[in-house]
Design an enzyme around this catalytic site. Sequence first.
Site, PDB file in Angstrom:
ATOM      1  N   TYR A   1       0.928  -1.157  -0.140  1.00  0.00           N
ATOM      2  CA  TYR A   1       0.037  -0.021   0.154  1.00  0.00           C
ATOM      3  C   TYR A   1       0.631   1.173  -0.111  1.00  0.00           C
ATOM      4  CZ  TYR A   1      -3.373   3.482   1.891  1.00  0.00           C
ATOM      5  OH  TYR A   1      -4.135   4.527   2.115  1.00  0.00           O
TER       6      TYR A   1
HETATM    7  N1  NAD Z   1      -9.112   7.173   5.640  1.00  0.00           N
HETATM    8  C1  NAD Z   1      -7.891   7.465   5.710  1.00  0.00           C
HETATM    9  O1  NAD Z   1      -7.653   7.709   7.064  1.00  0.00           O
HETATM   10  C2  NAD Z   1      -6.810   7.736   4.681  1.00  0.00           C
HETATM   11  C3  NAD Z   1      -5.900   8.207   4.806  1.00  0.00           C
HETATM   12  C4  NAD Z   1      -4.729   8.370   3.644  1.00  0.00           C
HETATM   13  C5  NAD Z   1      -5.340   8.109   2.409  1.00  0.00           C
HETATM   14  N2  NAD Z   1      -6.494   7.532   2.114  1.00  0.00           N
HETATM   15  C6  NAD Z   1      -7.001   7.301   0.922  1.00  0.00           C
HETATM   16  O2  NAD Z   1      -8.253   7.982   0.602  1.00  0.00           O
HETATM   17  C7  NAD Z   1      -8.835   6.975  -0.567  1.00  0.00           C
HETATM   18  C8  NAD Z   1     -10.343   6.497   0.278  1.00  0.00           C
HETATM   19  O3  NAD Z   1      -9.881   5.995   1.723  1.00  0.00           O
HETATM   20  P1  NAD Z   1     -10.946   5.529   2.489  1.00  0.00           P
HETATM   21  O4  NAD Z   1     -10.279   5.427   3.999  1.00  0.00           O
HETATM   22  O5  NAD Z   1     -12.310   5.828   2.182  1.00  0.00           O
HETATM   23  O6  NAD Z   1     -10.783   4.022   2.041  1.00  0.00           O
HETATM   24  P2  NAD Z   1     -11.961   2.677   1.997  1.00  0.00           P
HETATM   25  O7  NAD Z   1     -10.863   1.408   2.325  1.00  0.00           O
HETATM   26  O8  NAD Z   1     -12.777   2.895   3.413  1.00  0.00           O
HETATM   27  O9  NAD Z   1     -12.587   2.594   0.876  1.00  0.00           O
HETATM   28  C9  NAD Z   1     -12.123   2.395  -0.103  1.00  0.00           C
HETATM   29  C10 NAD Z   1     -13.150   2.060  -1.444  1.00  0.00           C
HETATM   30  O10 NAD Z   1     -12.538   1.263  -2.459  1.00  0.00           O
HETATM   31  C11 NAD Z   1     -13.397   0.317  -2.639  1.00  0.00           C
HETATM   32  N3  NAD Z   1     -12.284  -0.955  -3.334  1.00  0.00           N
HETATM   33  C12 NAD Z   1     -11.245  -1.306  -2.776  1.00  0.00           C
HETATM   34  N4  NAD Z   1     -10.743  -2.277  -3.417  1.00  0.00           N
HETATM   35  C13 NAD Z   1     -11.307  -2.196  -4.667  1.00  0.00           C
HETATM   36  C14 NAD Z   1     -11.263  -2.898  -5.972  1.00  0.00           C
HETATM   37  N5  NAD Z   1     -10.382  -3.892  -6.086  1.00  0.00           N
HETATM   38  N6  NAD Z   1     -12.300  -2.842  -7.023  1.00  0.00           N
HETATM   39  C15 NAD Z   1     -13.178  -1.709  -6.616  1.00  0.00           C
HETATM   40  N7  NAD Z   1     -13.351  -1.183  -5.336  1.00  0.00           N
HETATM   41  C16 NAD Z   1     -12.250  -1.387  -4.448  1.00  0.00           C
HETATM   42  C17 NAD Z   1     -13.836  -0.414  -1.539  1.00  0.00           C
HETATM   43  O11 NAD Z   1     -14.900  -1.355  -1.511  1.00  0.00           O
HETATM   44  C18 NAD Z   1     -14.060   0.736  -0.756  1.00  0.00           C
HETATM   45  O12 NAD Z   1     -15.425   1.217  -1.025  1.00  0.00           O
HETATM   46  C19 NAD Z   1      -8.109   5.912  -0.425  1.00  0.00           C
HETATM   47  O13 NAD Z   1      -7.160   6.095  -1.777  1.00  0.00           O
HETATM   48  C20 NAD Z   1      -7.087   5.842   0.672  1.00  0.00           C
HETATM   49  O14 NAD Z   1      -5.703   5.356   0.282  1.00  0.00           O
HETATM   50  C21 NAD Z   1      -7.159   7.457   3.122  1.00  0.00           C
END
Ligand code: NAD
Length: 253
Positions: A160
Amino acid sequence: MSTIPPLTNTYPSLAGRTVFITGGATGIGAELVAAFAGQQCKVTFVDLQAEAGEATAGATCARFIECDLRDTGKLSGIIAKTGEIDGPVSVLINNAADDTRHDFRTLTEAGWDDRIAVNLRHAFFAIQAVHPQMRKLGHGSIVNFGSMSWYECQGGMTGYTTSKAAIEGMTRGLARDLGADNIRINTLVPGWVMTPKQKALWVGEDVKSEIERGQSLKGELLPQDICAMALFLASDDSRMCTAQSFIVDGGWI
Ligand SMILES: NC(=O)c1ccc[n+]([C@@H]2O[C@H](COP(=O)([O-])OP(=O)(O)OC[C@H]3O[C@@H](n4cnc5c(N)ncnc54)[C@H](O)[C@@H]3O)[C@@H](O)[C@H]2O)c1
């Protein structure tokens, strides 16, 4: 979705535009779907969680299509179809990712490839698929999602963190190619955002103290804070911003 009041800014340039969002069923993605729908955009989003996707679509009037983003051929086909139905995609939000923890000592080659496929590869092929549509339109904005996790040397998920570092390199590596067609590309780098999943899996009292220490600002970072930056980067108000990383992390030091 959270109960925080909706975002208040309106971006007239976004009204009527075709917006494509990956991973829009839950978390920050679901809030992005709601935020762009709230700007009168024509929003299509993909996700592998069908039930949650239908629920988000129902709440926002956006179009949901089930897709595992590891199938980049299917993803490209959906993007092409979206352009045929709604008009050329002018905003692409590469949001989907999977931060499942893994031990670097035991990760297999297949496991490594899978981590790159769910966290990086689809973003590139989505960009490749929207490019002809944006070129035809004469403009476009691509927002790739990074993560502050690798800035912080966070362990336990090398596939990741490597992907998230690479996304910033990919953004800069494509900016000049895309700029020739008036297409902008930026990375939005969230800090630790309090989504329902993060709260359920990771945020106990110890992590709350870590956040309290790490952030300069003491409030909780919410999906809406990320959406606010995404809307700005998608809109014409940011028309001369490209190749950059925009960090929204409450000033993590
Ligand atoms: N939440 C945080 O604290 C945080 C921190 C840094 C970066 N981010 C980034 O922000 C973005 C959103 O984060 P989040 O926390 O909402 O993530 P999350 O994991 O809660 O949601 C991600 C979404 O992507 C979908 N997904 C994952 N793999 C998939 C696949 N192979 N095909 C289709 N859909 C797929 C999941 O079903 C989910 O709905 C991501 O890129 C994450 O890396 C989040």
